[in-house]
Write an enzyme that holds these catalytic residues in place. Structure first.
Site, PDB file in Angstrom:
ATOM      1  N   CYS A 150       0.815  -1.214   0.000  1.00 55.50           N
ATOM      2  CA  CYS A 150       0.000   0.000   0.000  1.00 55.50           C
ATOM      3  C   CYS A 150       0.852   1.268   0.000  1.00 55.50           C
ATOM      4  O   CYS A 150       0.643   2.164  -0.809  1.00 55.50           O
ATOM      5  CB  CYS A 150      -0.931  -0.001   1.210  1.00 55.50           C
ATOM      6  N   CYS A 197      -1.552   1.734  -3.042  1.00 53.78           N
ATOM      7  CA  CYS A 197      -2.572   2.777  -2.959  1.00 53.78           C
ATOM      8  C   CYS A 197      -2.046   4.186  -2.738  1.00 53.78           C
ATOM      9  O   CYS A 197      -2.583   5.138  -3.291  1.00 53.78           O
ATOM     10  CB  CYS A 197      -3.608   2.424  -1.890  1.00 53.78           C
ATOM     11  N   LYS A 226      -0.245   5.442  -5.963  1.00 53.24           N
ATOM     12  CA  LYS A 226      -1.289   5.474  -6.996  1.00 53.24           C
ATOM     13  C   LYS A 226      -2.208   6.670  -6.809  1.00 53.24           C
ATOM     14  O   LYS A 226      -2.532   7.382  -7.770  1.00 53.24           O
ATOM     15  CB  LYS A 226      -2.091   4.178  -6.934  1.00 53.24           C
ATOM     16  N   TYR A 271      -9.661  -3.417 -11.163  1.00 52.26           N
ATOM     17  CA  TYR A 271      -9.556  -2.026 -10.716  1.00 52.26           C
ATOM     18  C   TYR A 271      -8.164  -1.445 -10.944  1.00 52.26           C
ATOM     19  O   TYR A 271      -8.034  -0.259 -11.263  1.00 52.26           O
ATOM     20  CB  TYR A 271     -10.004  -1.884  -9.256  1.00 52.26           C
ATOM     21  N   GLU A 284      -7.762   1.864 -13.120  1.00 52.60           N
ATOM     22  CA  GLU A 284      -7.228   3.049 -12.461  1.00 52.60           C
ATOM     23  C   GLU A 284      -6.038   3.612 -13.222  1.00 52.60           C
ATOM     24  O   GLU A 284      -5.953   4.828 -13.467  1.00 52.60           O
ATOM     25  CB  GLU A 284      -6.819   2.702 -11.028  1.00 52.60           C
ATOM     26  N   HIS A 289     -28.403  20.599   0.066  1.00 50.79           N
ATOM     27  CA  HIS A 289     -28.551  21.145  -1.279  1.00 50.79           C
ATOM     28  C   HIS A 289     -27.681  22.393  -1.461  1.00 50.79           C
ATOM     29  O   HIS A 289     -27.550  23.176  -0.521  1.00 50.79           O
ATOM     30  CB  HIS A 289     -30.027  21.497  -1.507  1.00 50.79           C
ATOM     31  N   GLU A 327     -27.254  14.510  -2.413  1.00 52.30           N
ATOM     32  CA  GLU A 327     -28.634  14.640  -1.964  1.00 52.30           C
ATOM     33  C   GLU A 327     -29.550  13.661  -2.683  1.00 52.30           C
ATOM     34  O   GLU A 327     -30.612  13.282  -2.166  1.00 52.30           O
ATOM     35  CB  GLU A 327     -29.134  16.075  -2.143  1.00 52.30           C
TER      36      GLU A 327
END
Length: 451
Positions: free
Chosen positions: A42, A47, A50, A177, A181, A434, A439
């Protein structure tokens, strides 16, 4: 028998380091061996670098948006050498943090490769031998090249961070993934990206509607994505690597990157000789408490091939310490784990996909897709998607899938509600914030379909 240590951890990644530190905090005498760099996949080659590359790759589009919003900015150009220098410095800093955390916890660190000699003995590449009452294997996983002629000409995600320069063009092989990615990252950094995936649609195992939208948006942004396509042959030629595809294409690429699979790091560390059972994919077989077939040996993280995510490895390490050193048997909870895929657009998901849920029980599907305000104003065609999978019987939200900017940030919050067992009516009772894209999660009143 007197042991050198109460716990010996093999592997200095996220799971191993956390387990070592927390075990040491109980008063246990702990050692850890790491043969490469502290921090594991990682931090060093996964990660963290990346995500920094994702950030870098988004500025070209951001500058275009800025002009649409009235800012007088020019595109400029991306300097890989500058970025890589800063990236290397940051990874050095993070590795230093990990080492200081271990030192501060009183863990004895061996910068060496470790292997099991027996259920209580570890041999180090330095020639030393150490004994321990408990051994925790946290050696992670690694990317592998496919078994095909010419595969050695390609690179994997391990090498992508260490390139001396970015290629003008790249072929990325795979549809998971990692492949998707890096397709977005390199496309954003100005590399001409082609992607081959042998399956019918990228991101197998995720929600089908989300997969389709992400594929469409990747193509819209310039990734030349070919599903149902594989490599027939590849050879080194002047100017790069010549590749023939099963779709009839033939082209030369500056680089070919394989993101076609990862395997657990279980080779050559004496596991089977010590009596540890290895699964058919090379993973260490463990029970709900991360214990192997050998009572003194445990394993956590990607080496067990359960749920291969950094936070999961950390949770498994914590549960191991609770079980073994705190006398509180704690099974690992692998249910309803939120996750993010840093494709462009980003994807956040928790719980069941529509396809999986409808195989289990009758469901309602609430879904909306629209062009968000910030993209619409900038003249972009990007769309986002919000989707809830709801049980007809219990009204619980079984799954949530978000394709949008910052979807990873959003799904962390939704994951709390889903983990708590929130119903669709709980979502409906929540007042919308909002104007936001999120939302929509609390304003979808009618299902788009039932299954």
């Amino acid at each position: 028998m007197a042991f050198d240590f109460d716990l010996f951890v093999i592997g200095g990644g996220s799971g191993g380091v956390r387990a070592a530190r927390v075990a040491a905090a109980t008063g246990a005498k702990v050692a850890l061996a790491e043969e490469y760099r502290m921090g594991g996949t990682c931090v060093i080659r996964g990660c963290v670098p990346k995500k920094l590359m994702v950030f870098a790759s988004e500025f070209h589009e951001a500058m275009s948006d800025a002009r649409a919003y009235g800012w007088d900015v020019q595109d400029g150009s991306f300097n890989w050498t500058t970025f890589r220098g800063k990236l290397d410095s940051e990874l050095d800093r993070l590795e230093g943090v990990y080492r200081r955390l271990l030192d501060g916890s009183g863990v004895t660190v061996f910068d060496a490769r470790a292997a099991l000699a027996d259920p209580h003995t570890v041999t180090l590449s330095t020639g030393e031998t150490k004994t321990a009452k408990h051994i925790l294997v946290a050696t992670g996983g690694r990317p592998v090249l496919p078994d095909m002629p010419g595969a050695e000409l390609g690179i994997t995600s391990n090498e992508i961070f260490k390139l001396d320069q970015l290629p003008d063009s790249i072929l990325i092989v795979g549809g998971g993934y990692i492949a998707c990615e890096f397709a977005g990252i390199l496309n954003g950094l100005g590399v001409k990206v082609t992607q081959f995936y042998r399956g019918a649609q990228i991101l197998r195992g995720f929600d089908g509607e989300a997969r389709g939208l992400i594929a469409d948006q990747m193509r819209e942004r310039g990734v030349d994505l070919h599903c149902g396509t594989n490599i027939l042959s590849m050879e080194q030629v002047d100017g790069g690597i010549r590749v023939k595809g099963s779709n009839g294409s033939e082209a030369t690429y500056g680089q070919v990157m394989f993101a076609t699979g990862r395997v657990p790091n279980t080779d050559g560390i004496g596991l089977e000789e010590a009596g540890v059972k290895i699964g058919r994919r090379g993973e260490i077989a463990v029970d709900d408490y991360s214990q192997t077939a050998v009572p003194s040996i445990y394993a956590v993280g990607d080496v067990t091939n359960r749920v291969n995510l950094t936070p999961v490895a950390i949770r498994e390490g914590m549960a191991f310490v609770e079980t073994v050193f705190k006398g509180n048997p704690t099974p690992v909870d692998h249910d309803l784990i939120p996750s993010a895929v840093f494709t462009q657009p980003e994807f956040g998901t928790v719980g069941l996909s529509e396809e999986d849920a409808r195989e289990i029980e009758p469901i309602e599907v609430y879904c909306t897709s629209f062009k968000p305000m910030n993209h619409s104003f900038a003249g972009r065609s990007d769309r986002v998607m919000m989707k809830l999978i709801v049980s007809k019987a219990t009204r619980k939200v079984l799954g949530c899938h978000i394709v949008a900017d910052h979807a990873g940030e959003l799904i962390q919050m939704v994951g709390i509600a889903v983990k708590m067992g929130a119903t669709k009516e709980d979502f409906d009772r929540t007042v919308a914030v909002h104007p936001t894209i999120s939302e929509e999660l609390v304003t979808m009143k009618e299902p788009v379909r039932s299954a």
